[in-house]
Design a protein around this motif. Structure first.
Motif, PDB file in Angstrom:
ATOM      1  N   PHE A 129     -67.956  62.725 -36.791  1.00 18.20           N
ATOM      2  CA  PHE A 129     -67.436  62.413 -35.461  1.00 18.20           C
ATOM      3  C   PHE A 129     -67.950  63.400 -34.408  1.00 18.20           C
ATOM      4  O   PHE A 129     -68.070  64.590 -34.684  1.00 18.20           O
ATOM      5  N   ASP A 131     -67.867  65.632 -30.763  1.00 19.35           N
ATOM      6  CA  ASP A 131     -66.811  66.376 -30.045  1.00 19.35           C
ATOM      7  C   ASP A 131     -66.280  65.532 -28.897  1.00 19.35           C
ATOM      8  O   ASP A 131     -65.093  65.492 -28.638  1.00 19.35           O
ATOM      9  N   CYS A 147     -59.152  54.040 -29.205  1.00 21.20           N
ATOM     10  CA  CYS A 147     -59.139  55.316 -29.919  1.00 21.20           C
ATOM     11  C   CYS A 147     -57.709  55.803 -30.112  1.00 21.20           C
ATOM     12  O   CYS A 147     -57.282  56.116 -31.218  1.00 21.20           O
ATOM     13  N   LYS A 148     -57.001  55.874 -28.967  1.00 23.05           N
ATOM     14  CA  LYS A 148     -55.677  56.506 -29.002  1.00 23.05           C
ATOM     15  C   LYS A 148     -54.659  55.662 -29.770  1.00 23.05           C
ATOM     16  O   LYS A 148     -53.809  56.185 -30.474  1.00 23.05           O
ATOM     17  N   ASN A 152     -57.668  56.831 -33.745  1.00 21.64           N
ATOM     18  CA  ASN A 152     -57.254  58.215 -34.022  1.00 21.64           C
ATOM     19  C   ASN A 152     -56.210  58.240 -35.145  1.00 21.64           C
ATOM     20  O   ASN A 152     -56.367  58.991 -36.116  1.00 21.64           O
ATOM     21  N   GLY A 155     -57.730  58.065 -38.456  1.00 17.87           N
ATOM     22  CA  GLY A 155     -58.556  59.173 -38.930  1.00 17.87           C
ATOM     23  C   GLY A 155     -59.814  59.449 -38.128  1.00 17.87           C
ATOM     24  O   GLY A 155     -60.611  60.301 -38.496  1.00 17.87           O
ATOM     25  N   LEU A 156     -60.029  58.725 -37.001  1.00 19.15           N
ATOM     26  CA  LEU A 156     -61.194  59.040 -36.180  1.00 19.15           C
ATOM     27  C   LEU A 156     -60.920  60.347 -35.438  1.00 19.15           C
ATOM     28  O   LEU A 156     -59.983  60.445 -34.654  1.00 19.15           O
ATOM     29  N   LYS A 157     -61.741  61.335 -35.745  1.00 22.58           N
ATOM     30  CA  LYS A 157     -61.484  62.661 -35.171  1.00 22.58           C
ATOM     31  C   LYS A 157     -62.517  62.949 -34.099  1.00 22.58           C
ATOM     32  O   LYS A 157     -63.665  63.239 -34.387  1.00 22.58           O
ATOM     33  N   THR A 158     -62.065  62.881 -32.866  1.00 22.66           N
ATOM     34  CA  THR A 158     -62.954  63.299 -31.782  1.00 22.66           C
ATOM     35  C   THR A 158     -62.099  64.125 -30.845  1.00 22.66           C
ATOM     36  O   THR A 158     -60.902  63.880 -30.711  1.00 22.66           O
ATOM     37  N   GLU A 159     -62.707  65.143 -30.233  1.00 22.97           N
ATOM     38  CA  GLU A 159     -61.881  66.083 -29.478  1.00 22.97           C
ATOM     39  C   GLU A 159     -61.385  65.491 -28.169  1.00 22.97           C
ATOM     40  O   GLU A 159     -60.255  65.736 -27.760  1.00 22.97           O
ATOM     41  N   LYS A 497     -57.817  71.328 -26.111  1.00 19.98           N
ATOM     42  CA  LYS A 497     -57.399  70.865 -27.447  1.00 19.98           C
ATOM     43  C   LYS A 497     -57.123  72.074 -28.339  1.00 19.98           C
ATOM     44  O   LYS A 497     -56.146  72.119 -29.061  1.00 19.98           O
ATOM     45  N   ALA A 501     -53.551  73.204 -30.135  1.00 20.13           N
ATOM     46  CA  ALA A 501     -53.407  73.184 -31.608  1.00 20.13           C
ATOM     47  C   ALA A 501     -52.625  74.403 -32.114  1.00 20.13           C
ATOM     48  O   ALA A 501     -52.523  75.401 -31.491  1.00 20.13           O
TER      49      ALA A 501
END
Ligand code: ADP
Length: 501
Positions: A129, A131, A147-148, A152, A155-159, A497, A501
């Protein structure tokens, strides 16, 4: 940093307007400054495949649900002038991207919502994925809610997801069922609240959905950013943009300094240098180069050789671009003893016929209703003046291209035109930054005001005209600065982000 553009145009292989140039120029500058960039567009049958190197299938069997059908897609990869390009080919019974054109089909909403979901299915299957996911205008805006709401959590991981608005007028509105076909539950009240059109109850507004869901929204000039937050310029979305103004920023577009360079341009008859011009003496070879290109252009259109200014327009002939004022400029130019050339795309407008009727008038008018990259380059090099009387103009690239080719822009002071063209007589800026002619109001009086002064200057004040050419060529309109602004933004989104975290 790894940036993944999902877009519907890319110059020069799939181009309708400035969006294509932006994808090409911004991406090349990002690559030059060390970032990893990928651009995914549909595999249109109209793509100029001869420009692509190492074209191969990258992934097969990317499955995608549309309504009750499972459709398979292939993703191709290729290299274009140092860029990594991905082409999504749906094996779809309706040949979504095999229609010989990019936009203008009755089912454009289905075609591009499908593209959005297929793009994310590809990323999911690939499992690596980026950034930043960077989206452009309504055709890919739906990636943000997809995405949202769906990918996501899967499991789609993008910042971060960034959306750039290149033109707010095009929003695309539809029944919620159309986005339910690709899995977005448009009837779910929470989603509906975000995606519902401002005025039409029960209608989804795709661009609005993108604005609501994106982590950040940019648009293509600082002035346009201000204009779209007003009722007059907001196309119904001013309230939404004001609500989100903390995540909205106008960054002026650039032009690719190699692609648009009269010193290297393979499409010119004679090349000439506009980088690093300092004095009138340096302009000698510019005049010579322009003269040779003008000769070729006059031959192309059957215009007479005479010592008269050549005014040009290179544009889509949509309402936004002010076609009636372009027509008025043509007539007035001829009355004043000048020549006029139009290269106008967007077939089917009523005004097209009025232009065509004037082709060849007095051997002073050349009209081509076409989209023609080579002719566009020749005109930028050959013309003395370029008229841009737009009703509104998010950024506009042709005024910057003109300046780089030693052609003086006559523009209405709106959007990005107001940020790039400064009137020789009335601007507040120092004299050495003034580079053209401006008018304020959308009317024929405005055209008279700029055209009369420009003709006077061209005919009787050569030193002043040359100063305009020098000032125009001196300004750096490349992607260097704007790309830096995008990188700063991308970094700030990653930083946010990390902090959260
Ligand atoms: P828009 O994106 O609104 O059409 P821009 O000024 O941002 O306007 O970008 C226009 C781009 O499209 C420029 O690269 C210009 O040279 C090109 N262009 C516009 N009309 C034509 C045409 N008829 N033929 C070829 N290129 C064109």
């Amino acid at each position: 940093m790894h940036i993944f553009h999902i877009a519907t145009e890319l110059a020069p292989i799939a181009k309708v307007g400035g969006l294509a140039d932006v994808l090409y120029g911004l991406s090349r500058e990002l690559v030059r400054s060390g970032h990893q960039v990928e651009i995914l567009i549909p595999k249109y049958d109209s793509i100029d495949f001869s420009r692509l190197k190492q074209l191969k299938v990258e992934m097969r069997e990317v499955a995608c649900i549309e309504g009750t059908q499972e459709i398979h897609n292939s993703v191709w990869s290729a290299e274009l002038d140092g860029l990594r390009v991905l082409l999504l080919e749906p094996h779809h019974p309706l040949y979504y991207f095999g229609r010989g054109k990019i936009y203008g089909c009755e089912d454009d909403i289905e075609r591009f919502t499908y593209f959005c979901t297929a793009a994310l299915e590809y990323l999911m299957k690939r499992g690596s994925f980026p950034d930043i996911l960077h989206l452009h205008d309504w055709p890919t805006a739906l990636v943000a809610p997809l995405c949202k709401e769906i990918y996501n959590p899967l499991g789609l991981k993008t910042e971060a997801v960034m959306l750039t608005i290149h033109n707010l007028e095009y929003q695309s509105k539809c029944h919620p069922q159309k986005i339910a076909r690709i899995g977005l539950r448009g009837e779910n009240p929470l989603i509906r609240e975000k995606m519902q059109d401002q005025t039409l109850q029960g209608t989804i507004n795709i661009l609005k959905g993108g604005i609501e869901y994106a982590d950040f929204v940019t648009t293509v000039s600082p002035s346009y950013e201000k204009e779209i937050k007003t009722v007059a310029g907001g196309a119904g979305l001013d309230g939404v943009l004001v609500k989100h103004q903390k995540k909205l920023k106008g960054i002026l577009n650039g032009i690719d300094a190699d692609f648009w360079n009269p010193e290297k341009d393979p499409l010119l008859i004679k090349r000439y240098k506009t980088d690093g011009l300092r004095s009138s003496a340096d302009l000698k070879q510019v005049h010579e180069g322009k003269r040779e290109n003008r000769k070729q252009l006059r031959t192309h259109f059957g215009l007479k050789e005479e010592n008269a200014p050549l005014v040009a327009s290179v544009t889509r002939l949509s309402k936004q671009k002010g076609p009636e004022l372009i027509l008025y400029t043509l007539n007035r130019t001829v009355k004043k003893g000048g020549q006029f050339v139009l290269l106008g795309s967007d077939h089917g407008s009523i005004i097209e016929k009025q232009f065509l009727d004037l082709q060849g008038l007095d051997k002073r008018v050349g009209i081509s209703i076409d989209s023609d990259e080579a002719l566009a380059h020749l005109i930028f090099a050959a013309a003395d003046m370029l008229i841009i009387p737009s009703r509104y103009e998010p950024c506009g690239l042709t005024q910057m291209i003109a300046l780089r080719y030693g052609t003086i822009p006559l523009v209405r002071r709106t959007g990005g035109l107001a940020d790039t063209v400064f009137d020789i007589d009335t601007s507040d800026l120092p004299k050495e930054q003034r580079n053209g002619f401006n008018f304020d109001f959308y009317d024929t009086g405005g055209i008279d005001w700029v055209l009369d002064r420009a003709f006077e200057c061209w005919t009787k004040e050569r030193a002043k005209w040359e100063q305009l050419m020098l000032n125009g060529a001196r300004k750096d309109f490349s992607w260097k600065e704007p790309a830096r602004a995008y990188v700063d933004l991308y970094h700030s989104l990653l930083g946010k982000k990390a902090k959260a975290a």
